[in-house]
Enzyme design. Sequence first.
Site, PDB file in Angstrom:
ATOM      1  N   ASP A  65       0.906  -1.103  -0.060  1.00 56.63           N
ATOM      2  CA  ASP A  65       0.021  -0.098  -0.123  1.00 56.63           C
ATOM      3  C   ASP A  65       0.850   1.374  -0.178  1.00 56.63           C
ATOM      4  O   ASP A  65       2.092   1.210   0.635  1.00 56.63           O
ATOM      5  CB  ASP A  65      -0.724   0.080   1.193  1.00 56.63           C
ATOM      6  N   TYR A  67       2.028   4.765   1.618  1.00 54.51           N
ATOM      7  CA  TYR A  67       2.029   5.231   3.057  1.00 54.51           C
ATOM      8  C   TYR A  67       0.992   6.000   3.524  1.00 54.51           C
ATOM      9  O   TYR A  67       0.427   6.701   2.269  1.00 54.51           O
ATOM     10  CB  TYR A  67       3.449   5.987   3.426  1.00 54.51           C
ATOM     11  N   PHE A  78       7.827   2.336  -0.864  1.00 53.74           N
ATOM     12  CA  PHE A  78       8.786   2.452   0.305  1.00 53.74           C
ATOM     13  C   PHE A  78       9.592   4.051   0.269  1.00 53.74           C
ATOM     14  O   PHE A  78      10.365   4.464   0.993  1.00 53.74           O
ATOM     15  CB  PHE A  78       9.940   1.201   0.238  1.00 53.74           C
ATOM     16  N   HIS A 187      10.042  -9.254   5.023  1.00 52.60           N
ATOM     17  CA  HIS A 187       9.657  -7.974   4.852  1.00 52.60           C
ATOM     18  C   HIS A 187      10.709  -7.018   5.816  1.00 52.60           C
ATOM     19  O   HIS A 187      11.096  -7.499   6.650  1.00 52.60           O
ATOM     20  CB  HIS A 187       8.159  -7.597   5.310  1.00 52.60           C
TER      21      HIS A 187
END
Length: 220
Positions: A65, A67, A78, A187
């Site tokens: 998704d 932020y 990211f 992750h």
Amino acid sequence: MEVKIDASWKLKLAGEFEKEYFIRLAEFVKDEYKTNTIYPPGSLIFNSFNTCPFDKVKAVIIGQDPYHGPDQAHGLCFSVREGIGFPPSLINIFKEIELDMGIPRPKSGNLERWAAQGVLLLNATLTVRAHQAGSHQKKGWEQFTDSVISTINSEKDHIVFFLWGAYAQKKGEAIDRSRHLVMESVHPSPLSASRGFFGNKHFSRCNDYLRQHDIEPVNW
């Protein structure tokens, strides 16, 4: 339908924009921007494609998704805008780059510099409501980004795919491992990074693979 996206991607994905699911998705997203605070800003929804044209793609990092906090998301997974503090996962990504390649953490968390070199920073879902993680999942974005991955997989060779965490790994299941380098680990989130993200050496492995195929490595 008319979608403002880089011409190389428009050519490759033209069929998707006419499909029923995408037309419904576009209506949903349009309504959401009218009635809620949505990230990223509308002009940056396709920023990952506009900063990394199809012909330049050499690596793909798959996120989930955008932020969902103010001023962070700008359409690249990211990555955060210039001058914004680093979220925890991004801090861990930079830590691993330093561990792996000795490159110290940069002053900016804006990863457009990677995109400009051919790293597609692709979230599975391209929009989100403020402070509501996952709020635009299962509305059609996943089908669209599956098509993006499928197009890269079938039409290009020697692409490096970074699949961090179970979600990204599931999304990359169909990638042809005989044509591309697919790297998997947990992750970079603080919840899991110490269980195999640190030390995965994905960044140096990516560059080694690119060099082997006479492709310019990425300056991480």
